[in-house]
Design an enzyme around this catalytic site. Structure first.
Site, PDB file in Angstrom:
ATOM      1  N   ASP A 200      31.061 -27.676  15.206  1.00  0.00           N
ATOM      2  CA  ASP A 200      32.298 -27.618  15.996  1.00  0.00           C
ATOM      3  C   ASP A 200      32.377 -26.256  16.668  1.00  0.00           C
ATOM      4  OD1 ASP A 200      34.874 -27.790  17.013  1.00  0.00           O
ATOM      5  OD2 ASP A 200      35.856 -27.770  15.039  1.00  0.00           O
TER       6      ASP A 200
ATOM      7  N   MET B  74      42.927 -26.186  10.083  1.00  0.00           N
ATOM      8  CA  MET B  74      42.722 -24.730  10.079  1.00  0.00           C
ATOM      9  C   MET B  74      44.033 -24.105   9.625  1.00  0.00           C
ATOM     10  SD  MET B  74      40.517 -24.640  13.551  1.00  0.00           S
ATOM     11  CE  MET B  74      41.125 -26.279  13.940  1.00  0.00           C
TER      12      MET B  74
ATOM     13  N   MET C 189      46.375 -26.293  13.489  1.00  0.00           N
ATOM     14  CA  MET C 189      46.325 -24.838  13.293  1.00  0.00           C
ATOM     15  C   MET C 189      47.719 -24.322  12.950  1.00  0.00           C
ATOM     16  SD  MET C 189      44.001 -23.674  16.504  1.00  0.00           S
ATOM     17  CE  MET C 189      42.512 -24.569  16.987  1.00  0.00           C
TER      18      MET C 189
ATOM     19  N   MET D 186      31.247 -24.334  11.426  1.00  0.00           N
ATOM     20  CA  MET D 186      31.844 -23.841  12.673  1.00  0.00           C
ATOM     21  C   MET D 186      30.798 -23.048  13.449  1.00  0.00           C
ATOM     22  SD  MET D 186      34.919 -24.965  12.822  1.00  0.00           S
ATOM     23  CE  MET D 186      35.298 -24.116  14.367  1.00  0.00           C
TER      24      MET D 186
ATOM     25  N   SER E  65      37.406 -33.278  20.855  1.00  0.00           N
ATOM     26  CA  SER E  65      38.548 -32.574  20.281  1.00  0.00           C
ATOM     27  C   SER E  65      39.718 -32.597  21.255  1.00  0.00           C
ATOM     28  CB  SER E  65      38.173 -31.114  19.987  1.00  0.00           C
ATOM     29  OG  SER E  65      39.353 -30.369  19.788  1.00  0.00           O
TER      30      SER E  65
ATOM     31  N   HIS F  83      40.848 -31.792  11.409  1.00  0.00           N
ATOM     32  CA  HIS F  83      40.302 -30.481  11.043  1.00  0.00           C
ATOM     33  C   HIS F  83      41.475 -29.537  10.793  1.00  0.00           C
ATOM     34  CE1 HIS F  83      37.788 -26.744  12.508  1.00  0.00           C
ATOM     35  NE2 HIS F  83      38.095 -26.690  11.218  1.00  0.00           N
TER      36      HIS F  83
ATOM     37  N   ASP G  78      42.679 -30.984  15.777  1.00  0.00           N
ATOM     38  CA  ASP G  78      42.712 -29.608  15.263  1.00  0.00           C
ATOM     39  C   ASP G  78      44.131 -29.192  14.900  1.00  0.00           C
ATOM     40  OD1 ASP G  78      39.938 -28.621  15.496  1.00  0.00           O
ATOM     41  OD2 ASP G  78      40.219 -29.038  17.634  1.00  0.00           O
TER      42      ASP G  78
ATOM     43  N   HIS H 147      38.709 -35.845  17.144  1.00  0.00           N
ATOM     44  CA  HIS H 147      38.820 -34.640  16.323  1.00  0.00           C
ATOM     45  C   HIS H 147      40.184 -34.002  16.595  1.00  0.00           C
ATOM     46  CE1 HIS H 147      37.015 -31.155  14.188  1.00  0.00           C
ATOM     47  NE2 HIS H 147      37.664 -30.399  15.061  1.00  0.00           N
TER      48      HIS H 147
HETATM   49  C1  DX5 Z   1      38.216 -24.495  17.472  1.00  0.00           C
HETATM   50  C2  DX5 Z   1      38.396 -25.948  17.142  1.00  0.00           C
HETATM   51  C3  DX5 Z   1      37.491 -26.816  17.924  1.00  0.00           C
HETATM   52  C4  DX5 Z   1      37.705 -26.738  19.413  1.00  0.00           C
HETATM   53  C5  DX5 Z   1      36.350 -26.795  20.031  1.00  0.00           C
HETATM   54  O1  DX5 Z   1      38.769 -23.709  16.492  1.00  0.00           O
HETATM   55  O2  DX5 Z   1      38.159 -26.193  15.773  1.00  0.00           O
HETATM   56  O3  DX5 Z   1      37.562 -28.166  17.470  1.00  0.00           O
HETATM   57  O4  DX5 Z   1      38.477 -27.759  19.960  1.00  0.00           O
HETATM   58  O5  DX5 Z   1      36.472 -26.572  21.393  1.00  0.00           O
HETATM   59  P1  DX5 Z   1      35.210 -26.355  22.312  1.00  0.00           P
HETATM   60  O6  DX5 Z   1      34.374 -27.586  22.232  1.00  0.00           O
HETATM   61  O7  DX5 Z   1      35.807 -26.134  23.662  1.00  0.00           O
HETATM   62  O8  DX5 Z   1      34.476 -25.132  21.792  1.00  0.00           O
HETATM   63 ZN    ZN Z   2      37.887 -28.308  15.189  1.00  0.00          ZN
END
Ligand code: DX5
Ligand code: ZN
Length: 224
Positions: A176, A69, A38, A138, A11, A67, A36, A34
């Site tokens: 994840d 969010m 947000m 998750m 990620s 991903h 993210d 990956h």
């Molecule tokens: C958290 C993200 C993850 C995050 C995971 O909300 O969706 O993808 O990057 O990070 P680690 O591996 O550090 O928990």
């Molecule tokens: Zn993620």
């Protein structure tokens, strides 16, 4: 038990955003990146949106596992598929019409994937497995990297594996959050086959070695 080969998706949430190009090259031995997204509404954090993801799509040596969010993925997710992303994941809790959205993503050429927060139950979604290419469970509350893996999700990983195998559909099972060389074994044994890792990859002294170590532990735990 049928099982996909295991895949490691670092990620970039834990990457240095000022050096994104180099950080993408550093993980090229992984299976996908990956990404993210947000929106500070669905989760209490804000990362980046379409213009930055588009540049990542242009430059990444690996396929994109996006991903989302975000709230209202019914409205915003399709444009990520249009960028050429390999896979687009929306959250079940945020989608108004998850089946319609999954079909829309596939129609636009990306894999369709749906995520569940740690406390969201599987039951109401299992009939739509054939609509999905991946299910993301998750293993932390979404929003931030560096949190601890929630063991409480392990029974749900087992249940999802059983449901996927029973459905006959080809659905990857991704976890994840808090994935390390220790917790990846727990998730793999429970039935996950696709592993997101942020801080345990980008926080490592050697990123390529961290990816290889995760892959080895997952394969070893699965037994091939
Ligand atoms: C958290 C993200 C993850 C995050 C995971 O909300 O969706 O993808 O990057 O990070 P680690 O591996 O550090 O928990
Ligand atoms: Zn993620």
């Amino acid at each position: 038990m049928s099982r996909h080969t295991c895949a490691i998706h670092p990620s970039i949430l834990s990457a240095d955003f000022l050096r994104l190009g180099e950080e993408l090259q550093a993980i090229k031995t992984a299976d996908a990146v990956h990404v993210d997204v947000m929106d500070q509404h669905f989760v209490p954090n804000l990362t980046f949106g379409p213009p930055v993801v588009k540049r990542i799509q242009d430059e990444s040596p690996l396929p994109l596992d996006i991903h989302l969010m975000i709230e209202d993925p019914d409205r915003w997710a399709p444009e990520y598929a249009d960028m050429g992303a390999y896979s687009v994941t929306f959250h079940a809790e945020a989608a108004t019409a998850p089946i319609r959205l999954a079909r829309e993503l596939r129609a636009r050429g990306s894999k369709a994937s749906m995520a569940l927060r740690p406390a969201t139950g599987l039951d109401s979604y299992m009939d739509m497995l054939p609509e999905l290419d991946m299910l993301l469970l998750m293993t932390v509350e979404p929003g931030f990297g560096g949190q601890a893996f929630l063991d409480v999700v392990v029974p749900k990983i087992r249940a999802a594996r059983k449901a996927i195998d029973g459905s006959g559909a080809q659905v990857a099972l991704q976890v994840d959050g808090g994935v390390t060389t220790e917790t990846i074994r727990i998730a793999a044994e429970a039935g996950a086959d696709t592993f997101v890792a942020g801080s345990s990859v980008y926080g490592a002294e050697d990123v390529a070695v961290a990816i290889e170590n995760l892959r080895r532990e997952a394969r070893d735990a699965i037994g091939h």
